[in-house]
Structure formats: C-alpha cells, structure tokens
Design a protein around this motif. Structure first.
Motif, short mmCIF file in Angstrom:
data_model
loop_
_atom_site.label_atom_id
_atom_site.label_comp_id
_atom_site.label_asym_id
_atom_site.label_seq_id
_atom_site.Cartn_x
_atom_site.Cartn_y
_atom_site.Cartn_z
N ARG A 1 0.85 -1.19 0.00
CA ARG A 1 0.00 0.00 0.00
C ARG A 1 0.88 1.23 0.00
N ALA A 2 0.29 2.37 -0.30
CA ALA A 2 1.03 3.64 -0.23
C ALA A 2 1.48 3.85 1.21
N GLU A 3 2.70 4.33 1.37
CA GLU A 3 3.28 4.58 2.69
C GLU A 3 3.56 6.07 2.84
N LEU A 4 2.93 6.69 3.82
CA LEU A 4 3.15 8.11 4.06
C LEU A 4 4.55 8.31 4.65
N LEU A 5 5.39 9.08 3.97
CA LEU A 5 6.76 9.34 4.42
C LEU A 5 6.89 10.70 5.11
N ARG B 1 5.34 6.98 -0.53
CA ARG B 1 5.96 5.98 -1.39
C ARG B 1 4.78 5.13 -1.90
N VAL B 2 4.71 4.98 -3.21
CA VAL B 2 3.59 4.26 -3.82
C VAL B 2 4.08 2.97 -4.48
N PRO B 3 3.22 1.96 -4.55
CA PRO B 3 3.65 0.68 -5.12
C PRO B 3 3.93 0.75 -6.62
N LEU B 4 3.23 1.63 -7.32
CA LEU B 4 3.43 1.83 -8.75
C LEU B 4 3.57 3.32 -9.01
N PRO B 5 4.39 3.72 -9.97
CA PRO B 5 4.51 5.15 -10.27
C PRO B 5 3.17 5.78 -10.61
N ASP C 1 7.94 8.56 -13.37
CA ASP C 1 8.70 7.31 -13.49
C ASP C 1 9.43 6.95 -12.19
N HIS C 2 8.85 7.31 -11.06
CA HIS C 2 9.44 7.00 -9.76
C HIS C 2 8.33 6.57 -8.81
N ALA C 3 8.72 6.05 -7.67
CA ALA C 3 7.76 5.45 -6.73
C ALA C 3 7.29 6.42 -5.64
#
Length: 97
Positions: free
Chosen positions: A2-6, A25-29, A34-36
């Motif tokens: 899952r998306a992780e709040l940084l 931080r996301v599982p897919l861009p 082109d980044h996570a």
C-alpha cells in the motif's frame, strides 16, 4: 504494498503563510511519473497558493507558480525537498524589508 506516508507536515512560516508537505511511497509510479513517489509540497499565503510542487496523475512532475505550470525534473526526494525549502526561503527573504 500500500502507499506509505513518508512526510506529512504543516508548518507556519510567517504570520500569514504556511507550508503543507505530503510525500508517499507508492507501489506503482503515478501516471506520467517514473518514480515510486506521490507528492504535494505547497506554500500558501493569505489563502492563496504561492507555489506548489506535485505530480498529479496524468501530468507528471511539475511546479505551479501562481497560475503558471512549469515542468519539474524529479531526481530524488532529497533534491525535491531542498528545491522546495530553497524556494520557501527565497520567498520569505523577498518579503523582508
């Protein structure tokens, strides 16, 4: 995954201005990036967004300065944060008499 709040921060930087920063931080861009990472970093003064770095789906990485939208070259979270904080400092210095 899952998306992780940084980063989640809202801080007053002047009597009438605050920053609002969110980075995940996301599982897919995000579409057109082109980044996570998914992010939104804004400086707001008097209820008006002065500038905002973000990467909304379909638009990719970009920067809003008032009503103008400009491309932003994402390199890393560290560089993104440094660019944002540098812009905040510059804006604050321009307001100081």
């Amino acid at each position: 995954m899952r998306a992780e709040l940084l980063i989640r921060e809202r801080r007053q930087v002047a009597p009438d201005a605050f920053i609002d920063a969110k980075v995940w931080r996301v599982p897919l861009p995000v579409r057109a990036s082109d980044h996570a990472f998914k992010y939104s970093l804004a400086l707001v003064a008097g209820d008006v967004c002065v500038f905002r770095y973000d990467n909304e789906a379909g638009k990719g990485d970009h920067l809003h300065r008032g009503s103008v939208e400009l491309p932003y070259r994402f390199v890393s979270i560290e560089k993104l944060m440094n660019d944002f904080i540098g812009d905040v400092r510059e804006w604050l210095m321009q307001r100081t008499p």
